[in-house]
Motif scaffolding. Structure first.
Motif, short mmCIF file in Angstrom:
data_model
loop_
_atom_site.label_atom_id
_atom_site.label_comp_id
_atom_site.label_asym_id
_atom_site.label_seq_id
_atom_site.Cartn_x
_atom_site.Cartn_y
_atom_site.Cartn_z
N MET A 43 0.22 -1.07 0.15
CA MET A 43 0.42 0.22 0.28
C MET A 43 0.96 1.18 0.03
N GLN A 44 1.84 1.00 0.05
CA GLN A 44 3.03 2.50 -0.72
C GLN A 44 3.26 2.96 1.30
N LYS A 45 2.90 2.50 1.60
CA LYS A 45 2.99 3.53 3.10
C LYS A 45 4.49 2.60 4.06
N ASP A 46 4.74 3.77 5.07
CA ASP A 46 5.62 4.44 5.36
C ASP A 46 5.62 3.35 6.70
N ILE A 47 6.24 2.18 7.14
CA ILE A 47 6.37 1.33 7.99
C ILE A 47 7.06 1.49 9.30
N SER A 48 8.01 2.86 9.32
CA SER A 48 9.25 3.32 9.84
C SER A 48 8.36 4.13 10.95
N LYS A 49 7.67 4.87 10.65
CA LYS A 49 6.38 5.69 11.66
C LYS A 49 5.26 4.71 12.72
N ARG A 50 5.30 3.38 12.32
CA ARG A 50 4.34 2.99 13.03
C ARG A 50 5.29 1.66 14.03
N SER A 51 5.00 1.95 15.25
CA SER A 51 5.76 0.72 15.66
C SER A 51 5.00 -0.26 17.24
N ILE A 52 3.74 0.33 17.04
CA ILE A 52 2.76 -0.22 17.65
C ILE A 52 1.76 -1.22 16.84
N VAL A 53 1.45 -2.80 17.54
CA VAL A 53 0.51 -4.06 16.66
C VAL A 53 0.01 -4.23 17.51
N SER A 54 -1.48 -4.73 17.28
CA SER A 54 -1.86 -5.22 18.09
C SER A 54 -2.77 -6.85 17.61
N LEU A 55 -1.85 -7.58 18.84
CA LEU A 55 -2.20 -8.88 17.95
C LEU A 55 -3.00 -9.72 19.02
N ILE A 56 -4.40 -10.33 18.20
CA ILE A 56 -5.48 -10.43 18.20
C ILE A 56 -5.98 -12.13 17.86
N TYR A 57 -5.88 -13.14 18.31
CA TYR A 57 -6.15 -14.52 18.29
C TYR A 57 -6.97 -15.65 19.15
N ARG A 58 -7.26 -16.79 19.01
CA ARG A 58 -7.96 -17.16 19.79
C ARG A 58 -7.14 -18.25 20.76
N ILE A 59 -7.23 -18.53 21.87
CA ILE A 59 -6.55 -19.11 22.71
C ILE A 59 -6.29 -20.48 22.52
N GLY A 60 -5.19 -21.39 22.53
CA GLY A 60 -4.66 -22.22 22.18
C GLY A 60 -3.61 -22.02 21.25
N PHE A 61 -3.18 -21.62 20.85
CA PHE A 61 -2.08 -20.96 19.47
C PHE A 61 -1.20 -20.31 20.31
N GLU A 62 -1.25 -20.31 21.45
CA GLU A 62 0.41 -19.67 21.85
C GLU A 62 1.79 -19.40 21.44
N ARG A 63 2.22 -21.08 20.61
CA ARG A 63 3.43 -21.37 20.46
C ARG A 63 3.70 -20.08 19.03
N ILE A 64 2.47 -20.25 18.34
CA ILE A 64 2.04 -19.76 16.61
C ILE A 64 3.10 -17.89 17.17
#
Length: 685
Positions: free
Chosen positions: A242-263
């Motif tokens: 999408m031609q966006k500058d990732i260097s300006k971002r440094s927080i990500v919210s990771l959402i998942y289903r319990i049980g997949f903790e190893r990944i």
């Protein structure tokens, strides 16, 4: 910056807890209690939760075996389990027999909020715990003294309103900062080969969670890292695509289903190596934080989906304009407080799961519900909150990523599940290069068209005409995005936002899994791009069938526009679904790549229309608006619906897809369910 979300003195809180529990422990010995069965059950649950708090404080909880933890969990969730729910006071049908009619609504709301006490204890939110205890005692006292239902309702309303400064602020801070490290500490520091860790989350841990964690422990580290790397690379590549500058971002919210903790653990490491802080935020569990439409966050599969369905409108008791106005102002103050974090927010990374057993919700007349005024209030509030959030998060610089993995319940035999998981790994890691070239051939043909027609195959009643935007400079512009495996894994679709006027016809799908529901013989009529009529055939009555569609697609709206038209090209995914006969269980993320799909709600570029993105061939994607979203320039509150639900016609049900060009030429993309356009035949392999 670390934001303080627990600023109180725990010693004083523990004194309040002890006082409250002393009074609650007396209830079981009291006689002639008004609505006694109800209060006895809830008081017993709160005693169990407090016993758990003490075990955690003393270290006894950590010493328990897996079997002991499982037994303890089953005692805590006993009244909610499917086999016991028909006799449970949390069931509206049961509560209706135990109390006067006017008390039904507030007592249902109270019962749901009381269940939140369990998670407050696990997360160490003792203030939240004692507030719930004191609310319970307040309502119990009102009923004991002969008070009326209005007093009970007001007690719950003011409880929710008075604590908004804490609950609303806490939820927002935990969504955009790493202040709450509850999930992070367990995932990163616990021994994930010791499955006792699952019981530390406070969620109900069922067979899916246990078997998933066991299976992931059986995989070699290389395979686990491949799963995580595919996910994280997709997030990073989304910025590039999408031609966006990732260097300006440094927080990500990771959402998942319990049980997949190893990944998840490997994904966290990879994100941190990229310089990102990872937010791990729980699905809302307090009524003040919940939405009747969608509640996104980390969770398990839950103990009983009918319980959740029965209580989805329990916030009706405080869904009033004054309350929502106050919540909005607190949210605005909190956004301002954490504006530096929000400016660094890069978007969500969602690890979805699929394969849950079929669930047909039963609508109960005794359950809480919204009146039309409340529904409108909530829709307006959600819209205003999204616009407010956009003031603090520049979405022109954000991306996202979503991937999906199967649950053990998708197959009856364990070895079949293992084979399905292996095939999903293969699907999620397909070579994007082959698809990019074939999809470009399809886009080149579609860009010559004025409209596209989609016709169902045998026994499928689909007949839709989709109106496309006019390309003023065809050498530099395109209507369709060439979607490879970046933000939306796996690879395999070309999509556009249609023009509404001129988009007409019938959409029909025999089986589709949407919002946790399995819809059968779904039929939607579209007129000038808007849903005109709808029905499915899950139940005997028309009203129940229409409600099913409303819950899963309309999301509280009377109608929605067609926000997306796409042609899925991933025949590998289609063949995997066919091989295991799991078409109806495939998540929309993969299912949308298995044939043409149509999304109702906002466009593909909702809240990001002004950004310019390009296909690999360098052409700008211009189909970013429709007649609804363009209203943002004059009346932004009427431009968005804050939902987007994809519905796929599997190739097995598809007949033809062909273009209608201005000169009358028709070019077939798919004929009799197979790709026939020159240069795209490779997709049939």
């Amino acid at each position: 910056m670390v934001y303080d979300i627990y600023s109180w003195d725990n010693r004083l809180i523990v004194e309040r807890i002890n006082l409250a529990m002393e009074r609650i422990s007396q209830i079981k010995s009291e006689k002639d209690i008004r609505f006694g069965d109800f209060f006895l059950k809830l008081s017993r649950f709160l005693e169990q939760v407090n016993d758990l708090r003490i075990k955690r404080d003393t270290g006894e909880f950590e010493k328990q075996s897996f079997e002991e933890l499982n037994i303890s969990q089953n005692e805590l969730f006993y009244d909610l389990k499917e086999e016991n729910y028909n006799e449970s006071v949390y069931n509206p049908d049961v509560l209706e027999k135990l109390c006067d009619k006017e008390f039904m609504s507030p007592l249902l709301s109270l019962s749901f909020e009381v269940r939140a006490a369990l998670i407050t204890v696990f997360e160490g939110d003792l203030e939240g715990f004692v507030n719930i205890l004191e609310l319970f005692l307040q309502v119990y006292g009102i009923c004991l003294e002969g008070g009326d239902a209005k007093e009970v309702s007001e007690a719950i309303y003011w409880y929710a309103s008075d604590y908004l400064d804490i609950t609303a602020r806490k939820k927002i801070i935990e969504s955009f900062t790493t202040s709450n490290r509850f999930f992070y500490n367990i995932i990163m520091n616990d021994d994930l080969s010791d499955l006792r860790y699952l019981f530390k989350f406070g969620e109900y841990i069922g067979e899916n969670e246990i078997k998933t964690a066991k299976y992931l422990n059986s995989l070699d580290m290389e395979t686990v890292r491949l799963c995580a790397k595919t996910f994280v690379d997709g997030y990073r590549d989304g910025f590039v695509a999408m031609q966006k500058d990732i260097s300006k971002r440094s927080i990500v919210s990771l959402i998942y289903r319990i049980g997949f903790e190893r990944i998840v653990k490997e994904a966290v490491i990879l994100f941190e190596d990229m310089g990102f802080e990872v937010v791990l935020d729980r699905k809302p569990y307090r009524l003040a934080d919940m939405s009747h439409i969608r509640n996104r966050g980390i969770c398990s599969g839950g103990v009983n989906r009918q319980f959740e369905y029965d209580h989805k409108y329990d916030m009706n008791i405080f869904t009033k304009k004054a309350y929502l106005d106050r919540k909005f102002e607190i949210s605005k103050q909190t956004f301002e407080e954490i504006k530096e974090n929000m400016a660094r927010y890069g978007g969500p990374a969602l690890m979805d799961a699929f394969g849950d057993t079929e669930f047909l919700p039963v609508k109960k007349t005794a359950a809480n519900a919204f009146v039309e005024k409340q529904n409108n209030l909530m829709n307006n509030y959600r819209n205003e909150m999204m616009l407010l959030q956009d003031e603090y998060i520049d979405t022109s610089g954000t991306a996202f990523c979503i991937i999906a993995w199967p649950l053990p319940s998708i197959a009856k035999e364990p070895e079949v599940y293992l084979n399905i998981f292996d095939d999903i790994i293969r699907i999620n890691t397909l070579d994007a290069g082959k698809y990019k070239e074939a999809q470009q051939k399809i886009i080149d043909a579609l860009d010559k068209a004025d409209t596209v027609r989609v016709i169902g195959g045998k026994d499928n009643k689909t007949d839709l005409t989709i109106k496309l935007h006019e390309l003023k400079e065809p050498s530099k512009e395109t209507n369709f995005e060439n979607c490879v495996a970046d933000v939306n894994i796996p690879v395999g679709e070309v999509f556009t936002s249609p023009v509404l006027v001129g988009t007409n016809g019938t959409l029909f799908v025999k089986d589709v899994f949407l919002a946790g529901y399995h819809l059968k013989n779904l039929c939607i009529t579209v007129k000038n791009g808007m849903i005109e009529d709808y029905i499915c055939e899950n139940f005997e009555t028309r009203d129940d069938n229409r409600r099913m569609v409303e819950d899963s697609i309309l999301k509280g709206h009377k109608s929605l526009p067609m926000g997306e038209f796409s042609i899925g090209t991933n025949v590998v995914a289609y063949n995997v679904a066919k091989k295991y006969d799991i078409f109806e269980k495939m998540p929309i993320l993969i299912a949308e790549k298995m044939g043409p799909h149509f999304a109702f709600g906002d466009t593909c570029y909702s809240h990001d229309e002004e950004s310019v993105s390009y296909n690999p061939d360098g052409k700008a994607i211009i189909a970013r608006d429709n007649e609804c979203s363009i209203k943002r320039k004059t009346d932004i509150k009427s431009a968005y619906f804050n939902c987007h639900t994809d519905i796929t016609i599997p190739l097995v049900e598809l007949g033809d897809i062909y273009t209608n060009e201005p000169d009358g030429t028709n070019t077939y993309i798919i004929k009799d369910g197979r790709f026939v356009l020159e240069g795209s035949e490779i997709l049939n392999e």
